[in-house]
Design an enzyme around this catalytic site. Structure first.
Site, PDB file in Angstrom:
ATOM      1  N   CYS A  37       0.831  -1.211   0.000  1.00  0.00           N
ATOM      2  CA  CYS A  37       0.000   0.000   0.000  1.00  0.00           C
ATOM      3  C   CYS A  37       0.868   1.266   0.000  1.00  0.00           C
ATOM      4  O   CYS A  37       1.564   1.542   0.977  1.00  0.00           O
ATOM      5  CB  CYS A  37      -0.907  -0.036   1.233  1.00  0.00           C
ATOM      6  SG  CYS A  37      -1.757   1.500   1.609  1.00  0.00           S
TER       7      CYS A  37
ATOM      8  N   CYS B 276       0.172   3.788   2.748  1.00  0.00           N
ATOM      9  CA  CYS B 276       0.691   3.246   4.011  1.00  0.00           C
ATOM     10  C   CYS B 276       2.185   3.519   4.130  1.00  0.00           C
ATOM     11  O   CYS B 276       2.674   3.905   5.201  1.00  0.00           O
ATOM     12  CB  CYS B 276       0.440   1.742   4.090  1.00  0.00           C
ATOM     13  SG  CYS B 276      -1.304   1.261   4.037  1.00  0.00           S
TER      14      CYS B 276
END
Length: 111
Positions: free
Chosen positions: A39, A42
């Protein structure tokens, strides 16, 4: 003299076996970052969390990889990441979905 980065030590990882100990039973306010390695938002949040860890040593920051801990993701209804959840006294009290700056994180912790 230790060459270990203090922020690296301040950010912990938890899994299904130690989540209760590190988060639910903690006396500190705990910011849990539900994330995945693939991600990009993230990954972008990582340095912000490290900076926050240096500036707020009274807050425990714990990362949970949702791919490795699907039971925790289901339990806390994580449907999008990054998903940030603040715990006080073992109970979730605030949440944020998506990338966040440090000011947003501080406001989240103040709730």
């Amino acid at each position: 003299m230790s060459l270990t980065n203090p922020a690296r030590r301040a950010i912990e990882h938890a899994d299904e076996s130690d989540f209760a100990l590190k988060v639910l039973q903690s006396n500190a306010v705990v910011l849990v970052d539900f994330y995945a390695d693939w991600c990009m938002p993230c990954r972008m949040l990582g340095p912000v969390l490290e900076e926050l860890a240096r500036e707020a040593p009274d807050v425990r920051i714990v990362k949970v990889n949702v791919d490795e801990n699907p039971g925790l993701a289901i339990r806390y209804r994580v449907t999008s990441i990054p998903y940030l959840l603040v715990f006080r006294d073992g109970k979730p009290v605030a949440q944020h979905v998506g990338l966040a700056d440090k000011a947003t994180l501080r406001a989240l912790l103040a709730r």
